[in-house]
Scaffold this active site. Sequence first.
Site, PDB file in Angstrom:
ATOM      1  CG  HIS A 156      51.559  33.714   8.925  1.00 30.19           C
ATOM      2  ND1 HIS A 156      50.834  34.362   7.969  1.00 30.19           N
ATOM      3  CD2 HIS A 156      50.821  32.653   9.304  1.00 30.19           C
ATOM      4  CE1 HIS A 156      49.708  33.692   7.766  1.00 30.19           C
ATOM      5  NE2 HIS A 156      49.674  32.664   8.555  1.00 30.19           N
ATOM      6  NE  ARG A 190      49.105  29.387  10.312  1.00 29.24           N
ATOM      7  CZ  ARG A 190      48.811  29.533  11.614  1.00 29.24           C
ATOM      8  NH1 ARG A 190      49.531  28.928  12.519  1.00 29.24           N
ATOM      9  NH2 ARG A 190      47.812  30.307  11.990  1.00 29.24           N
ATOM     10  NE  ARG A 212      46.744  27.158   5.972  1.00 34.48           N
ATOM     11  CZ  ARG A 212      46.904  28.224   6.749  1.00 34.48           C
ATOM     12  NH1 ARG A 212      45.870  28.768   7.373  1.00 34.48           N
ATOM     13  NH2 ARG A 212      48.096  28.743   6.929  1.00 34.48           N
ATOM     14  CD  GLU A 237      41.128  31.291   6.355  1.00 33.02           C
ATOM     15  OE1 GLU A 237      41.822  31.609   7.327  1.00 33.02           O
ATOM     16  OE2 GLU A 237      41.558  30.598   5.414  1.00 33.02           O
ATOM     17  CG  ASP A 286      43.129  35.128   7.220  1.00 36.62           C
ATOM     18  OD1 ASP A 286      43.649  36.246   7.039  1.00 36.62           O
ATOM     19  OD2 ASP A 286      43.707  34.059   6.983  1.00 36.62           O
ATOM     20  NE  ARG A 305      46.941  37.204   9.735  1.00 38.48           N
ATOM     21  CZ  ARG A 305      46.773  35.893   9.590  1.00 38.48           C
ATOM     22  NH1 ARG A 305      45.834  35.426   8.770  1.00 38.48           N
ATOM     23  NH2 ARG A 305      47.502  35.042  10.242  1.00 38.48           N
ATOM     24  CB  CYS A 352      42.816  26.464  13.837  1.00 38.31           C
ATOM     25  SG  CYS A 352      42.544  27.256  12.258  1.00 38.31           S
TER      26      CYS A 352
HETATM   27  C1  PEP Z   1      43.568  32.004  10.605  1.00 43.94           C
HETATM   28  O1  PEP Z   1      43.387  32.752   9.652  1.00 43.94           O
HETATM   29  O2  PEP Z   1      43.066  32.180  11.729  1.00 43.94           O
HETATM   30  C2  PEP Z   1      44.421  30.813  10.459  1.00 43.94           C
HETATM   31  C3  PEP Z   1      44.416  29.855  11.347  1.00 43.94           C
HETATM   32  O3  PEP Z   1      45.251  30.735   9.430  1.00 43.94           O
HETATM   33  P1  PEP Z   1      46.467  31.735   9.154  1.00 43.94           P
HETATM   34  O4  PEP Z   1      46.791  32.446  10.442  1.00 43.94           O
HETATM   35  O5  PEP Z   1      47.604  30.886   8.700  1.00 43.94           O
HETATM   36  O6  PEP Z   1      45.949  32.619   8.091  1.00 43.94           O
HETATM   37 MG    MG Z   2      43.898  32.165   7.670  1.00 41.53          MG
END
Ligand code: PEP
Ligand code: MG
Length: 688
Positions: free
Chosen positions: A293, A399, A435, A530, A554, A564, A601
């Site tokens: 993030h 988010r 979300r 995801e 994810d 990740r 996304c």
């Molecule tokens: C994802 O997992 O691709 C997503 C859009 O949400 P985040 O990156 O906040 O987990």
């Molecule tokens: Mg995610």
Amino acid sequence: MEQRTLRVTGRLGLHARAAANLVRIASQFHSTITLQRLDNSVEADAKSILSILMLAASRGTELRVTAEGEDAPGALNAVLGLFARDFDEPEVAKHQPRDAIKEEIRCKGLGVSAGVAMGRVLRLQDGTRDVYRAEIDGSDVERERRRFRAAVRLSRRQLEAIKERAEKELGRGHAYIFDAHLLFLEDAKLTRDVEQYIVEKRANAEWAAKVVGDRLLSIYMQINDEYLRERGSDIEDVIQRLLANLTGEGRSQPRLTEDAVIVAQDLLPSTIAELDLNHVRAIATDAGGWTSHMAIIARGLGLTAVVGLRDFYHRTRTGDQLIVDAQRGEVILNPSAASIQRYEFTSQSSSPPLPSQSSERGPVVTEDGVSIALRANIELPTEFESVKRYGACGVGLFRSEFLLSRPGLLLSEDEQFKAYRALAEMAGPDGAVVRLFDLGGETGYELSERPERNPALGLRAIRFGLKNVSVMRAQVRAILRAASFGPLRIVIPMVSDVADVMRAKQIIAEEWNTLETEVSSKPGIGAMIEIPSAVLTADKIASEVDFFELGTNDLVQYTLAVDRGNDAVSDWFRTLHPAVLFGINRSLEIARDHNIPAIVCGEMASTPAYVVLLAGMGAVDLSMTPAAIPRVRSTLAQINTVEASELARQCLECATADEVEGLVRDGFARRWPNLFSPQTLPAEPTTN
Ligand code: PEP
Ligand code: MG
């Protein structure tokens, strides 16, 4: 009253060691002794080291010394004598300013947000989750004060022991800094203010120490004199020691100076949300990957960032000079004159141009007439403005957990309502998808008492909501109320299967029924696809939701079992792995069969080469970092989805990520040479 003016003559000004000596001399007298700068009237108590240091009296500063009290003449003489003797400094210390012995250090990492930047290190310690704010009863105030005093005593004993060892091993000239630390620790400016904060704000001792410490540090960070400002790291050390002794661990949260480069082991979103990022030049962290993030936010804000630097944090001190070069995936600590010169050249010649305003808005239409919506992913309110600037079709992913700035501190329903209302009004007719809190996992907001053994597989996202129903209900109510001000939709994060969806929908329906305010239309409810179990049961989920939202970050993490945020396994984080493409393709197909929209996304949707494949698999709704919209728009406007789907079909038949990447590299370069330079395509595999 006795008064005299004098000029600071020492090369390093009234620095920590000199200030410590001054406090020792001044404290021998009953009189109050003050120092006042003649140029700006700032005044300091000569018995408080923090107060003296904040004068920032560098060489040449003129000061008025005033002594008031029964022994004023003696006090004034003693202070003047100390200034005349250049603060009784040992020779060795005088000739060894720290800068002189600093060596240039280079470390390799992963550049995740473009640019080259130079500034001063601001270390942020990764102790957020241990410093919490607790409201205490009046009857507990005394207990908190006692805890604080005990932590001060313990810190003092530790510092005395360190000082003794340093004296033996390094000599008196080097151990002086611990004298200064001891004086910081016992300075009334710190101790009195912390106790006062506990009493007035009914706060726990950790919180009070943190707030007061941060305040001191932020004042210190604004000092102009470079050498004096560097001593901010000594104050930081003392505060961290205190917090560690109170809680087991802690960290400071200073306000930022103009040229701050944040250096941290790992930068949690909760920390990012609290910082005034307008003042940050760059970020460098030990941990992290392309889709962590922190990296996503850095790209969103156009901040240069290098992650995955392993043990770099421990090698820095607040105030050190640092170059962060994301182009080369490198940081240079204490750069030499030659490195600085090279930096100045590079930053002028190759920094990416700041993303400009985009005159185009709304969906993009491909060569063969397919219309694709381009929406914005938003984490922080500071990004709102970029939705219009880059012509996004509203917000495809908000988010919401980034609204929560500190673990343990959830926003009230009304505060959330205001935030969602602002979002709805800003997003306009295209609306926004909120979300539900994706708490836990990498986001570091876990509110649970005990750290989880494996947070990514733990009480994350909707699982957290279903276990903390009051938190979820308050958020749902706030969103539903805000939906009167603009079209909002709700998306449920990280559902495992339709059972999670049904439970969440039930709660949303119950809150909808209790609403007193009129909301013209019920917000649509979607599911984040995801994790593999959601992909595999997507047809069941599709029957129960109004839309899908594919979280490719994810999906890669969970499909390939690759953390990740862990740079050690970043070679295995392969967005173009055929298994990932299979999951995306299947989810898109099922959405089409059920006649529901599917927004893609994750970070994949911000990357032009990947976007062509997504379009080839039939994606017509993408949500991305706003600054990526112009680039993605121009790519999609020049491709033909029939050709893209033929390439996607071939990719889906591959066995490995290497094969897919090879196809993309060669196929795209052949078909669209003007659109894709080699740097924008997957790199050739390196042979060892
Ligand atoms: C994802 O997992 O691709 C997503 C859009 O949400 P985040 O990156 O906040 O987990
Ligand atoms: Mg995610």
